[in-house]
Structure formats: structure tokens, C-alpha cells
Design a protein around this motif. Structure first.
Motif, PDB file in Angstrom:
ATOM      1  N   ARG A  69      43.400  44.177  40.455  1.00 19.29           N
ATOM      2  CA  ARG A  69      43.588  43.613  41.801  1.00 19.29           C
ATOM      3  C   ARG A  69      43.098  42.180  41.905  1.00 19.29           C
ATOM      4  NH1 ARG A  69      40.655  44.620  45.406  1.00 19.29           N
ATOM      5  NH2 ARG A  69      39.018  45.853  44.393  1.00 19.29           N
ATOM      6  N   ILE A  70      41.953  41.902  41.241  1.00 21.60           N
ATOM      7  CA  ILE A  70      41.330  40.587  41.365  1.00 21.60           C
ATOM      8  C   ILE A  70      41.582  39.797  40.089  1.00 21.60           C
ATOM      9  CG2 ILE A  70      39.248  39.317  41.909  1.00 21.60           C
ATOM     10  CD1 ILE A  70      38.045  41.906  43.005  1.00 21.60           C
ATOM     11  N   LYS A  71      42.347  38.746  40.205  1.00 19.47           N
ATOM     12  CA  LYS A  71      42.617  37.866  39.077  1.00 19.47           C
ATOM     13  C   LYS A  71      41.877  36.561  39.292  1.00 19.47           C
ATOM     14  CE  LYS A  71      47.144  39.857  37.993  1.00 19.47           C
ATOM     15  NZ  LYS A  71      47.094  40.937  39.002  1.00 19.47           N
ATOM     16  N   THR A  72      41.666  35.839  38.205  1.00 15.08           N
ATOM     17  CA  THR A  72      40.863  34.620  38.274  1.00 15.08           C
ATOM     18  C   THR A  72      41.564  33.475  37.568  1.00 15.08           C
ATOM     19  OG1 THR A  72      38.850  35.979  38.223  1.00 15.08           O
ATOM     20  CG2 THR A  72      38.601  33.636  37.766  1.00 15.08           C
ATOM     21  N   ASN A  73      41.742  32.366  38.266  1.00 11.67           N
ATOM     22  CA  ASN A  73      42.213  31.129  37.654  1.00 11.67           C
ATOM     23  C   ASN A  73      40.997  30.353  37.159  1.00 11.67           C
ATOM     24  OD1 ASN A  73      44.942  31.574  38.255  1.00 11.67           O
ATOM     25  ND2 ASN A  73      44.710  30.711  40.298  1.00 11.67           N
TER      26      ASN A  73
END
Length: 343
Positions: A69-73
């Protein structure tokens, strides 16, 4: 969270954030079944550096623990601006998370981590910076007052002085040698106390400054940075161990408060994995890069014994009273009570 804030972002930051997408949060608290992206950045390291790999680990763990659910750039090595610019945007909430050295422009007490000779060896450091360490407990409320969530330290090792074609083993020998310093208190003052002439310069300008002779060396970094990034220019590394280099895993308090308890737990627990791993790896990394630098032709000078104790006493006597004016007597009393004495 809205990406438009009253403070204008730098052109670079606007462009990069636009590529990453606009706002990832609403102004309402996010529920733990929502999908969104975080922005994680650093000023110091590229993708292959220890910090770069740690940022990837943090992002991967968050993605895994959240079921995707939580992606990080991730933004490496100052892609979003200078050290001060990025720290400003972190406090404002335009960057969500960083692994970085805090800027003392918001609160001088954030410089406590950089106080010279705060710890003297790895055993001292583990005791002070560990999960229940006295220094970690002292730092946490200071970050909170600035508007940041502090997860814990990112230890790298003990700093020294790297130089080009010159070297000093004493305060007198250091006179006239121009050394780049990080820009925040008390690191320039510490470099001066060691006898050098400190010239505060941001990280992304160090190589050119060394090339052009603006400075004769770099100060207060662990040997990894000086050998890996400037090894073609720098010839000596004097391990004065005057600072224990530990960045911080931090998050904008604004971003933190917009998460629900489940997502806070996910991000915090992922951060703790990164911190624990770094404590295990840092000492071995320091020893590895000392050996690698020597193999690569850099002369390594290990300051120890009476010479080191003399530096500890001298630098503490000069810098710690200055620090009391910035940190306050209560913080300095905690430090004096817990900091180890020179042997």
C-alpha cells in the motif's frame, strides 16, 4: 498533505516533485487501507552508498509491511536541493522522510549530536546511542519541538581530517591548513579548535572546492566519504575521532500526524530495523574503509593515547562552554554526567 505550501520550493524541488506526482496525502488522517506514496531523501549519498542502500531498505520494508500500500520515492545526494533547502522542506512537510544531519537553524540544540568528543570509542557510542541510550532519550524531545518525528540515529563511525598533500598531527602543525567543514554548529568551531582554519561548505560543493584549492581538505567525515568521493584528490586521513558521525532517521511531524496508528507502526518498525542493522554494520564498515583507503594509497594516521587525550581535553574546554549557551545548562548537565572521561 498538500504539496503547495506558503514557502516556495526551489525550482529543482518543484520539478522533481512534479515528476513524483502531486500531493500524496489529503489533509485528513489517512486510514490504514489507503494507498499512498512517501518521499524519502538524503543530501549525502548516492544510490550505491551505505545511506543510499539504507534508504532502499527502509522503503522496501515499508512496502512489505504495508502489503504494497505504501510506496516510497527516493531522492539521492541532494537531488531536491542543498542541505538547508531540503531540511526546510522536511520541516514544512514537502519532503516526508530523510536520513540526514539536522540543521541547527531551527534549534541550536539539534547540534548536540555533533558535540566534539561526546563519546570516545564504539562501546561509549553504543551505550549513548542505543535504543535506550541516554543521548537518544535526550535528543527525541528536541526534534519533536522542531516539528520532526525522530526514529533514531544512523551511526557511521568516528570522523577525522582528510587532507591534500599536507598533514598535521598537532594543533600547531594544523595552523593555516584550510579544512572544509559542515555548515552547522559546532562542527566549524571544532575544526578551528583542532588548529585548522574551518571553511563551512555544503557537501555538493566539496569536490570543486578541493580541486580549485579553496580548501586543503575535508573535516569531520568518516573515512568512507573522503576516500570514496575524493580519493583522487586527498592523500592523508588523520583520525582525530573528534566527532561520532551519526545522522538521523526523521520524518516531518505533519506527515506523521496524518497517518493512522497502524501506518505509524509500520514506518517506525521499519526504521528500527534500519537503525539496528546500521549499528551492527557501521564498525565493520569503518574498519573496511580504513583498510581500503590504505590499500588505495591514502596515508592513515591513527591519533591515540596521550595525543588523543590532549585533543579531547583541549577541544572540550574550548567548545563545550560555547555549546552551553546554545544547548542550555540542563542539556549540558546531562552530557557532562554521562560523557566518558579521557583516560
Amino acid at each position: 498533505m498538500e504539496i503547495l505550501k506558503t514557502m516556495k520550493l526551489s525550482i529543482r524541488a518543484i520539478a522533481l516533485m512534479a515528476c513524483a506526482g502531486a500531493a500524496v496525502f489529503s489533509t485528513q488522517t489517512m486510514a490504514s487501507n489507503d494507498s499512498f506514496k512517501l518521499r524519502l531523501a538524503t543530501v549525502e549519498g548516492d544510490k550505491s552508498s551505505p545511506i543510499g542502500k539504507s534508504m532502499e531498505l527502509w522503503a522496501d520494508l515499508i512496502k512489505e509491511k504495508s502489503g504494497g500500500r505504501i510506496k516510497t520515492n527516493i531522492y539521492y545526494q541532494g537531488e531536491l536541493g542543498s542541505q538547508q533547502e531540503m531540511f526546510d522542506q522536511l520541516v514544512k512537510g514537502n519532503i516526508d522522510m530523510m536520513i540526514t544531519w539536522p540543521q541547527t537553524s531551527y534549534d541550536q540544540r539539534l547540534g548536540i549530536n555533533n558535540l566534539p568528543y561526546l563519546v570516545l570509542d564504539w562501546e561509549n557510542a553504543l551505550k549513548a546511542y542505543g535504543k535506550d541510550g541516554w543521548l537518544r532519550k535526550a535528543i527525541d524531545p528536541i526534534y519533536n519541538e522542531v516539528g520532526l518525528k525522530y526514529f533514531g540515529p544512523y551511526p557511521e563511525g568516528f570522523g577525522g581530517i582528510a587532507t591534500k598533500d599536507v598533514q598535521a598531527s598537532t594543533v600547531d602543525e594544523a595552523r593555516g591548513i584550510k579544512i572544509r567543514s559542515q555548515t552547522f554548529f559546532p562542527l566549524p568551531q571544532t575544526v578551528n579548535a583542532l588548529g585548522y582554519q574551518a571553511i563551512p561548505i555544503d557537501w555538493n560543493e566539496v569536490y570543486t572546492s578541493l580541486q580549485t584549492g579553496v580548501v586543503d581538505g575535508d573535516g569531520s567525515n568518516v573515512i568512507y566519504w573522503d576516500y570514496e568521493y575524493f580519493g583522487d584528490l586527498l592523500t592523508h586521513y588523520t583520525h582525530t575521532k573528534h566527532n561520532f558521525s551519526a545522522a538521523a532517521l526523521i520524518m516531518s511531524q505533519e506527515s506523521w500526524e496524518e497517518l493512522d496508528e497502524e501506518d505509524r507502526r509500520i514506518i517506525a518498525s521499519a526504521a528500527e530495523v534500519v537503525i539496528t542493522k546500521q549499528f551492527k554494520d557501521a564498525r565493520a564498515e569503518e574498519e573496511k574503509w580504513i583498510a581500503k583507503a590504505q590499500e588505495g594509497g591514502m596515508k592513515y594516521i591513527d591519533v591515540q593515547g596521550t595525543q588523543l587525550n590532549d585533543l579531547v581535553s583541549r577541544v572540550r574546554e574550548e567548545i563545550w562552554p560555547q555549546a552551553e549557551k546554545s544547548f542550555g545548562p540542563e542539556v549540558m548537565e546531562t552530557i557532562r554526567t554521562n560523557a566518558p572521561l579521557p583516560q
